[in-house]
Scaffold this motif. Structure first.
Motif, PDB file in Angstrom:
ATOM      1  N   LYS A 282       0.825  -1.186  -0.037  1.00  0.00           N
ATOM      2  CA  LYS A 282       0.176  -0.001   0.007  1.00  0.00           C
ATOM      3  C   LYS A 282       0.905   1.295   0.120  1.00  0.00           C
ATOM      4  O   LYS A 282       0.674   2.171  -0.809  1.00  0.00           O
ATOM      5  CB  LYS A 282      -0.874  -0.086   1.361  1.00  0.00           C
ATOM      6  CG  LYS A 282      -1.819   1.169   1.292  1.00  0.00           C
ATOM      7  CD  LYS A 282      -2.556   1.162   2.447  1.00  0.00           C
ATOM      8  CE  LYS A 282      -3.553   2.225   2.793  1.00  0.00           C
ATOM      9  NZ  LYS A 282      -4.596   1.961   3.969  1.00  0.00           N
ATOM     10  N   THR A 283       1.934   1.323   0.732  1.00  0.00           N
ATOM     11  CA  THR A 283       2.827   2.334   0.854  1.00  0.00           C
ATOM     12  C   THR A 283       3.443   2.697  -0.457  1.00  0.00           C
ATOM     13  O   THR A 283       3.728   3.695  -0.952  1.00  0.00           O
ATOM     14  CB  THR A 283       3.787   2.212   2.099  1.00  0.00           C
ATOM     15  OG1 THR A 283       3.137   1.848   3.151  1.00  0.00           O
ATOM     16  CG2 THR A 283       4.799   3.496   2.265  1.00  0.00           C
ATOM     17  N   ALA A 286       1.191   4.206  -2.896  1.00  0.00           N
ATOM     18  CA  ALA A 286       0.967   5.715  -2.651  1.00  0.00           C
ATOM     19  C   ALA A 286       2.228   6.321  -3.117  1.00  0.00           C
ATOM     20  O   ALA A 286       2.171   7.368  -3.743  1.00  0.00           O
ATOM     21  CB  ALA A 286       0.910   5.877  -1.119  1.00  0.00           C
ATOM     22  N   GLN A 289       1.655   6.599  -6.800  1.00  0.00           N
ATOM     23  CA  GLN A 289       0.794   7.741  -7.275  1.00  0.00           C
ATOM     24  C   GLN A 289       1.321   9.053  -7.178  1.00  0.00           C
ATOM     25  O   GLN A 289       1.150  10.001  -8.073  1.00  0.00           O
ATOM     26  CB  GLN A 289      -0.355   7.439  -6.376  1.00  0.00           C
ATOM     27  CG  GLN A 289      -1.559   8.287  -6.323  1.00  0.00           C
ATOM     28  CD  GLN A 289      -2.791   8.515  -5.316  1.00  0.00           C
ATOM     29  OE1 GLN A 289      -2.531   9.097  -4.524  1.00  0.00           O
ATOM     30  NE2 GLN A 289      -3.767   7.567  -5.515  1.00  0.00           N
ATOM     31  N   ILE A 536      -6.228   6.130  -2.009  1.00  0.00           N
ATOM     32  CA  ILE A 536      -5.395   5.044  -1.414  1.00  0.00           C
ATOM     33  C   ILE A 536      -6.142   3.988  -0.687  1.00  0.00           C
ATOM     34  O   ILE A 536      -5.962   2.874  -0.518  1.00  0.00           O
ATOM     35  CB  ILE A 536      -4.235   5.533  -0.879  1.00  0.00           C
ATOM     36  CG1 ILE A 536      -3.051   4.482  -0.494  1.00  0.00           C
ATOM     37  CG2 ILE A 536      -4.598   6.108   0.521  1.00  0.00           C
ATOM     38  CD1 ILE A 536      -2.487   3.777  -1.659  1.00  0.00           C
TER      39      ILE A 536
END
Length: 568
Positions: A282-283, A286, A289, A536
């Motif tokens: 997930k990090t 991000a 993105q 996110i």
């Protein structure tokens, strides 16, 4: 260092007259000599030649997904059915290879899925592990045990033991060999960071140690015209639409965060967990993105396949790409030929904290599996064709077996490589360079691969472009032999233990076969949406969906396998 490979390709095997009488392969008597003397009542014996020519022509069918020939010296306009290997195959073994169909690689999966659904399959099958497992479960694969034991050359059998027979066990069920594994050194998948060093020099920048360093370099490449072209058409980091693929993808970014989607990582509790649903993933998303919003990723990456990304690299629109050791061989060699100032350098992937980044590698790198349709009339032909491809690597075929003569190795199937081939090339070429030799003295089936790289290396270092372009020679040298090149840097990463492992190396589980494609599609769609600006928090919804749609069942199956079968 493993023992030197057996040079002979003759294998003698005893079979009874009953077996010989019912044999359907119509193979001629071996050229190694007449049958052994007979005694009254004793069974007749026959020499089995791994390269024995069939007495009458046989036809075997295949399908093919292919990329353009790697060697720029290949004749223009050549098609897979014109591959010079096929002519030699007919002359040496009396095997006619016919393609039921052939398509570019990016169309293969869909085409093969349709063929699989209609059971319209060729004799010889070049499969990934998922396809192999599906066909195995449906009982559609031939038992190759007898064919392998009789016809596999000593060299092929040696290859299958490089890892102690580990890979071969994964394609053996209930004592039956259902496939010949094409496995490789797992470190071949080590992620590196490829950067235009001439651009770093132009902007007085140092190679990155952290992901933040990389971001600053990418921003400078976009804004400060490092190539002095006067154009404003650059972006920072190459990435194609398939985020977890085989090249020009995002694997290295995720690895820098200590995670690996579509891999199984060992947790603190000793159990395996899917990399695609970890918090570190997930990090990393991000960060991707953020890069997209800053223009460091191509705004149209979601529409670009690897070929479109390669066009950008060659055109000088991007100077950074994560990827494996082989990039200099394609496409960086083309970049170098188009722009003589282009200097690409390999670096370890950057991490969050400046410590050496760790790349994910598998415990087994199973690139493909050669199998045979249960309906095939001559299953042993697949084994003999593998022997043939290995044989063509010998010194005696060197002057003939060249790209300019129409030999396209990456179009020939089935082919099995020496699993230690790249490391062998690196070792032998550097040994010859250090000894200031003018030629390779190696004399076995690895000769061609070693000699080709040695020749390209000598020509590159001498500035000789008589036989190949500067970029082509550099690509061979810098991918395989340079101590700071693709494989040289990979060896350093391996020796320094800058890796973590995908701990699952079994064949796909039942639920993976059933639900894997659906979960892969969910991953691709969700990750792409997040990178392009979706909240996110979509990642958390993805995790829940992944679990419900089969992820939890797969996790249970993978851990059951890990408990019972994994070598701890």
């Amino acid at each position: 260092m493993r023992k030197k490979l057996v040079r002979s390709v003759l294998l003698t095997s005893l079979i009874s007259t009953a077996l010989m009488g019912c044999s359907s392969n119509n193979e001629s008597a071996s050229s190694t000599g007449s049958a052994a003397p007979q005694t009254t009542g004793a069974p007749k014996t026959e020499n089995i030649d791994p390269l024995g020519k069939y007495a009458k022509p046989i036809t075997v069918t295949e399908v093919l997904g292919f990329r353009p020939p790697e060697d720029p010296k290949t004749p223009k306009g050549i098609t897979p059915d014109q591959n010079a290997y096929l002519k030699d195959l007919k002359e040496m073994l009396n095997i006619d290879l016919k393609y039921m169909w052939s398509v570019p690689t990016e169309q293969f999966e869909q085409k093969f899925s349709l063929a699989l659904a209609s059971a319209d399959l060729p004799d010889i099958l070049d499969l990934d592990t998922m396809q192999y497992e599906k066909l195995k479960s449906q009982g559609m694969l031939a038992d190759l045990t007898d064919a392998y034991n009789k016809y596999a050359s000593p060299v092929l059998k040696n290859y299958m033991q490089v890892d102690g027979g580990f890979a071969m066990k994964t394609t053996t069920t209930d004592g039956k060999i259902l496939g010949i594994p094409g496995f490789e050194d797992p470190y071949l998948s080590t992620q590196l960071l490829w950067i235009r060093k001439d651009w770093l020099t132009s902007l007085n920048l140092q190679p990155p140690k952290t992901i933040d360093d990389l971001e600053k370099i990418a921003e400078a490449f976009v804004k400060n015209d490092p190539g002095k072209t006067g154009k404003n058409d650059r972006y920072g980091i190459a990435m194609q639409k398939t985020l977890i693929g085989w090249g020009f993808d995002a694997r290295g970014v995720f690895n820098g965060y200590g995670t690996a989607p579509k891999a199984w990582l060992k947790g603190k509790d000793g159990k395996l967990a899917a990399g695609e649903i970890q918090p570190e993933t997930k990090t990393a998303l991000a960060k991707l993105q953020s890069w997209y919003q800053k223009g460091l990723l191509d705004k149209e990456f979601a529409l670009k396949d690897e070929n479109k990304v390669v066009e950008d690299i060659v055109a000088g629109r991007v100077g950074i790409s994560y990827g494996e050791w082989w990039y200099p061989n394609w496409p960086l060699n083309i970049s170098k030929d188009k722009d003589p100032n282009a200097e690409w350098e390999a670096y370890p992937i950057p991490s969050l904290d400046g410590q050496p980044g760790k790349s994910m590698v598998g415990k087994v790198r199973m690139s493909h599996i050669i199998a045979v349709n249960k309906k095939a009339k001559n299953p042993e032909a697949a084994i003999k064709m593998i022997n043939f491809y290995i044989e063509m690597g010998k010194k005696q075929y060197l002057e003939k077996n060249k790209a300019e003569n129409g030999y396209v190795y990456n179009w020939f199937v089935p082919r099995i490589y020496n699993p230690a081939q790249i490391d062998n090339i690196y070792t032998e070429v550097n040994k010859a360079l250090d000894a200031k030799q003018d030629a390779i003295t190696l004399d076995d089936e690895n000769y061609k691969n070693v000699a080709d790289v040695f020749k390209a290396t000598k020509e590159f270092l001498a500035g000789d472009t008589t036989n190949a372009t500067k970029g082509s020679n550099w690509g061979q040298y810098y991918s395989r032999a340079a101590k700071n090149g693709g494989w040289g840097m990979t060896r350093q990463i391996r020796d320094n233990k800058q890796v973590f492992f995908n701990e699952f190396y079994g064949v796909p589980t039942e639920t993976q076969v059933e639900k894997g494609a659906q979960l892969d599609k969910l991953l691709d769609e969700t990750y792409t949406k997040i990178i392009m600006g979706a909240p996110i928090s979509e990642f958390d919804k993805y995790v829940e969906s992944w679990k419900k749609l089969g992820g939890d069942d797969i996790t249970k199956e993978v851990n059951e396998w890990y408990t019972k079968n994994a070598v701890k």
